[in-house]
Design an enzyme around this catalytic site. Structure first.
Site, PDB file in Angstrom:
ATOM      1  N   TYR A 293       0.826  -1.203   0.000  1.00 55.82           N
ATOM      2  CA  TYR A 293       0.000   0.000   0.000  1.00 55.82           C
ATOM      3  C   TYR A 293       0.859   1.252   0.000  1.00 55.82           C
ATOM      4  CZ  TYR A 293       0.797   0.903   5.030  1.00 55.82           C
ATOM      5  OH  TYR A 293       1.362   1.206   6.243  1.00 55.82           O
TER       6      TYR A 293
ATOM      7  N   LYS B 241       6.453  -2.074   1.914  1.00 49.13           N
ATOM      8  CA  LYS B 241       5.279  -1.493   2.587  1.00 49.13           C
ATOM      9  C   LYS B 241       4.077  -2.425   2.426  1.00 49.13           C
ATOM     10  CE  LYS B 241       3.085   3.047   3.146  1.00 49.13           C
ATOM     11  NZ  LYS B 241       3.197   3.113   4.597  1.00 49.13           N
TER      12      LYS B 241
ATOM     13  N   LEU C   8      10.993   1.058   7.263  1.00 53.47           N
ATOM     14  CA  LEU C   8      10.395   1.547   6.024  1.00 53.47           C
ATOM     15  C   LEU C   8      11.154   2.807   5.588  1.00 53.47           C
ATOM     16  CD1 LEU C   8       7.978   0.962   4.097  1.00 53.47           C
ATOM     17  CD2 LEU C   8       6.939   2.975   5.117  1.00 53.47           C
TER      18      LEU C   8
ATOM     19  N   GLU D 237      11.979   2.262  14.408  1.00 52.12           N
ATOM     20  CA  GLU D 237      11.119   3.357  13.930  1.00 52.12           C
ATOM     21  C   GLU D 237       9.866   3.393  14.788  1.00 52.12           C
ATOM     22  OE1 GLU D 237       9.863   2.431   9.863  1.00 52.12           O
ATOM     23  OE2 GLU D 237       9.895   0.302  10.343  1.00 52.12           O
TER      24      GLU D 237
ATOM     25  N   ARG E 253       8.256   4.258  -4.457  1.00 52.57           N
ATOM     26  CA  ARG E 253       8.286   3.222  -3.412  1.00 52.57           C
ATOM     27  C   ARG E 253       7.274   2.115  -3.718  1.00 52.57           C
ATOM     28  NH1 ARG E 253       7.449   5.059   2.629  1.00 52.57           N
ATOM     29  NH2 ARG E 253       5.327   5.319   1.851  1.00 52.57           N
TER      30      ARG E 253
ATOM     31  N   ARG F 203      -7.730 -20.948  -1.749  1.00 50.71           N
ATOM     32  CA  ARG F 203      -6.622 -20.580  -0.869  1.00 50.71           C
ATOM     33  C   ARG F 203      -5.445 -21.509  -1.136  1.00 50.71           C
ATOM     34  NH1 ARG F 203      -4.729 -22.092   4.308  1.00 50.71           N
ATOM     35  NH2 ARG F 203      -3.751 -20.377   5.446  1.00 50.71           N
TER      36      ARG F 203
HETATM   37  N1  PMP Z   1       7.639   3.625   9.043  1.00 50.65           N
HETATM   38  C1  PMP Z   1       6.518   2.882   9.045  1.00 50.65           C
HETATM   39  C2  PMP Z   1       6.541   1.558   9.705  1.00 50.65           C
HETATM   40  C3  PMP Z   1       5.357   3.369   8.432  1.00 50.65           C
HETATM   41  O1  PMP Z   1       4.233   2.626   8.428  1.00 50.65           O
HETATM   42  C4  PMP Z   1       5.365   4.653   7.841  1.00 50.65           C
HETATM   43  C5  PMP Z   1       4.137   5.242   7.205  1.00 50.65           C
HETATM   44  N2  PMP Z   1       3.455   4.387   6.392  1.00 50.65           N
HETATM   45  C6  PMP Z   1       6.564   5.396   7.870  1.00 50.65           C
HETATM   46  C7  PMP Z   1       7.677   4.840   8.479  1.00 50.65           C
HETATM   47  C8  PMP Z   1       6.642   6.764   7.245  1.00 50.65           C
HETATM   48  O2  PMP Z   1       6.658   6.673   5.854  1.00 50.65           O
HETATM   49  P1  PMP Z   1       6.113   7.892   4.958  1.00 50.65           P
HETATM   50  O3  PMP Z   1       6.894   9.082   5.353  1.00 50.65           O
HETATM   51  O4  PMP Z   1       6.407   7.461   3.575  1.00 50.65           O
HETATM   52  O5  PMP Z   1       4.668   8.019   5.257  1.00 50.65           O
END
Ligand code: PMP
Length: 286
Positions: free
Chosen positions: A32, A150, A206, A182, A51, A100
């Site tokens: 996503y 993602k 991410l 994070e 991305r 499935r």
């Molecule tokens: N880390 C994680 C685990 C996230 O889910 C997100 C947002 N989706 C981010 C960092 C930040 O990414 P972005 O700046 O692209 O929204």
């Protein structure tokens, strides 16, 4: 009622139906993106598309649409739903093979499922959390090893958020081998003696689109940046802390595990970066 996009059609949200055999539903087999919308325009759209392609590629999924089509759908939805401030959520799953099975279906016979919808959030820019800062707790990072992709596999981040809420806080910072990876849905930073410190890019986190933009703007403003892991102890002793994401932009963090950061109020670096981020990213909004 919102208009949403599903596999080529624009539909009222209550008429958009996805198969029970969809691999997104059965196996979290999907990726996503969330692109924020300010003044009715898409922020950092190119970054989110880049991305998306990377996430799809890492999972051997075919990008179902071309760049122009993706942009057109985003813009149509923002327009028909009259979104001034908020975001566009986009999801691509490996489709619904009709049963499935752990084996990936043949993409020739099982097309991806493509879903997009808008979320309107008036007042996103002047959120209360941006003014007061947020409180976070630290929790173990027990997610899988490819956090750079993602995926829609968001159960643990969702649990981490619930743990934060139960502790009277806003969010959780995830910790692995003693170092912060994070936030549950954002990238994490501290500021010490004017230096911005944030974990370096790897499969452990991410690669935030907002992170890339904010670091670029910070460099342009001659700020010092150190990309390396940091601990909760170091964060608690920092002058400032903050997070970045497409929906939170730059938001100060004023407390970690009950310890106040600096004075316990937003400092100067995070609010300044937030301002620079709005100013610069609006220039390239489309
Ligand atoms: N880390 C994680 C685990 C996230 O889910 C997100 C947002 N989706 C981010 C960092 C930040 O990414 P972005 O700046 O692209 O929204």
């Amino acid at each position: 009622m919102r208009t949403v996009y599903l596999n080529g059609d624009y539909l009222p949200e209550n008429e958009a139906m996805v198969s029970i055999f969809d691999r997104g539903f059965l196996m979290a087999d999907g990726v996503y993106e969330v692109t924020s919308v300010l003044d009715g325009k898409l922020i950092d759209f190119a970054g989110h598309m880049a991305r998306l392609k990377r996430s799809l590629g890492e999972l051997d999924m075919i990008n179902p649409l071309g760049d122009a089509e993706w942009l057109d759908i985003h813009r149509q939805l923002v327009r028909v739903n009259e979104v001034q401030s908020g975001g566009v959520y986009l999801q691509v799953t490996r489709g619904a093979p009709g049963d499935r099975d752990f084996v990936f279906p043949d993409p020739e016979t099982t097309p991806a499922t493509v879903v997009l919808f808008t979320q309107s959030k008036p007042g996103l820019i002047d959120s209360a959390q941006a003014k007061t800062g947020i409180k976070v707790i630290s929790v173990d990072d027990i997610r899988w090893g490819r956090r750079d992709i993602k995926t829609v596999q968001l159960l643990y981040p969702s649990m981490a958020k619930m743990m934060a809420k139960a502790a009277g806080c806003d969010d959780a910072w995830l910790v692995e081998d003693g170092f912060v990876t994070e936030g549950s849905s954002n990238n994490a930073y501290i500021v010490k003696d004017g230096r911005i410190i944030t974990r370096d890019l790897s499969n452990d986190i991410l690669h935030g689109i907002t992170r890339a933009a904010v670091l670029r703007f910070a460099r342009e403003a001659q700020m010092d940046i150190e990309e390396r892991p940091f601990t909760i102890d170091e964060a608690q002793a920092a002058d400032e802390a903050f997070i970045t994401s497409a929906t939170m932009f730059v938001t100060p963090v004023v407390e970690i595990d009950g310890a106040k950061i600096g004075t316990g109020t937003p400092g100067t670096v995070a609010p300044r970066l937030r301002e620079i981020y709005f100013e610069e990213s609006r220039k390239t909004a489309i």
